[in-house]
Design an enzyme around this catalytic site. Structure first.
Site, short mmCIF file in Angstrom:
data_model
loop_
_atom_site.label_atom_id
_atom_site.label_comp_id
_atom_site.label_asym_id
_atom_site.label_seq_id
_atom_site.Cartn_x
_atom_site.Cartn_y
_atom_site.Cartn_z
CB THR A 133 64.50 -15.37 66.85
OG1 THR A 133 64.26 -15.54 68.27
CG2 THR A 133 64.31 -16.71 66.15
CD GLN A 172 55.69 -11.33 70.09
OE1 GLN A 172 56.28 -11.95 69.20
NE2 GLN A 172 55.30 -11.91 71.22
CG ASP A 195 54.12 -6.28 70.80
OD1 ASP A 195 52.93 -6.26 71.13
OD2 ASP A 195 54.95 -7.03 71.30
CG ASP A 222 49.02 -6.74 73.53
OD1 ASP A 222 47.90 -6.49 73.99
OD2 ASP A 222 49.54 -7.87 73.59
#
Length: 373
Positions: A133, A172, A195, A222
């Site tokens: 990935t 993310q 992210d 985040d």
């Protein structure tokens, strides 16, 4: 950054389509042409026929420039000091500026960041063609490693949607990862969910100064994070709504991972934080101590900034891992305003004195570097 359950969101792709006008997608002029005049897709920045200098390259999705993709223009700009003038359009691609391509500038020709959109849709858990990935870093739509990079009036986006990929847990999805020193972004937008904006450095022992002025960033978890020394001035941070979680928190605005040896982390000044979510459903920040750097001491100073009602004023900070409590990190505020800035539990909101705040300024963080306006 750590994943957490996510929502079925409003379509980021739909938003991007609305953001870039149909004329921009077709590569037309950014404004209406007068009768008898020809469109000027590169605005006041010349054209291939009237090139500003040999190191200015023109990107146009319809073929009116030197290149039709930003990636091809970057590849051609081997060496230092190139400028890319980018015509309105949605450029669906990943782009990387390696360390050798220093002092590069990207200009959105219309001087409206909504018109020039660089977007792709990889997530950390997206399978790679060759196996494995992408990971958080590999998910980035744009990656900038060179020193001296400047972007003006550009949108960087990652429109990967969790609702479309319920089988992927690595959610993310970075819009921009920037690692170079003296990196400046003026009037840019950063769109994503988790992210979104990764303000980082090339290596643990390398410090990198970055400056974001009059920029807009949005997301949920985040969505501004990393270990760079980064100044955010006159910026707007917007937290997105979620429908999959039964209660707060929906997410976190900042997640710095400042190296312990670095005396300067994130500085947010003269900015604002707004929200689509219910009041109090977002934390302002949590510290990220990566497994690769357990000595990190994340640093965030938010000063002279308006915090809207979406920020949990009672407890604006929380832990990412209990082994690294936020109270042992370097989080502080000074002279913030708005309902999200009310200090009702003083121990939950460390405040700087006036003398301490004098050390938390743009000039102090950027040192001998003065990015242009």
């Amino acid at each position: 950054m750590l994943s957490q359950p996510h929502r079925s969101s409003l379509s980021r792709r739909g938003f991007l389509g609305a953001s870039a006008a149909a004329g921009a997608v077709l590569g037309l002029a950014s404004g209406p042409a007068r009768a008898g005049t020809r469109p000027r897709p590169f605005g006041r920045y010349g054209s291939p026929a009237a090139r500003r200098d040999p190191r200015t390259l023109y990107v146009h999705p319809g073929g009116a420039g030197d290149f039709t993709t930003v990636r091809d223009a970057v590849t051609a700009a081997s060496g230092s000091g190139y400028t890319l003038v980018i015509a309105p359009g949605v450029y669906r691609q990943t782009v990387a500026v390696d360390p050798a391509r220093t002092e590069m500038t990207w200009i959105g020709a219309s001087e409206n960041p909504r018109d020039v959109v660089i977007v792709y849709d990889n997530a950390a858990g997206t399978p790679k063609p060759g196996g494995g990935t992408y990971g958080t870093t590999g998910s980035a739509t744009a990656t900038v490693q060179a020193d001296g990079f400047t972007a003006r009036w550009i949108t960087f986006a990652n429109d990967w949607l969790r609702a479309d990929h319920p089988d992927i847990t690595g959610t993310q999805a970075v819009a921009l990862k920037v690692q170079g020193d003296r990196s400046a972004f003026h009037h840019c937008r950063f769109l994503g969910h988790q992210d979104t904006l990764y303000a980082d450095t090339m290596a643990l022992g390398t410090f990198a100064r970055q400056y974001f002025a009059h920029c807009y960033a949005e997301g949920d978890v985040d969505f501004v994070f990393g270990r760079a020394t980064a100044v955010f001035e006159h910026c707007h941070f917007r937290t997105l709504d979620r429908t999959d979680l039964p209660a707060a928190p929906y997410g976190f605005v900042f997640a710095p991972s400042t190296a312990g040896a670095n005396p300067l982390g994130f500085l947010v000044t003269r900015s604002r934080v707004s929200s689509e979510a219910p009041d109090g459903f977002y934390k302002l920040a949590r510290p990220w101590v990566p497994s690769s750097d357990t000595t990190a001491r994340p640093m965030l100073t938010v000063r002279d900034t308006r915090l809207g009602p979406g920020v949990d004023a009672v407890a604006p900070y929380t832990n990412m891992r209990d082994a690294h409590p936020w109270q042992s990190m370097r989080f502080a505020e000074y002279r913030n305003t708005g309902p999200g800035a009310v200090v009702s539990v003083p121990e939950n909101r460390p405040q700087l004195s006036a003398s301490q705040a004098a050390s938390h300024t743009r000039d102090r963080y950027l040192g001998d570097w003065r990015p242009g306006a």
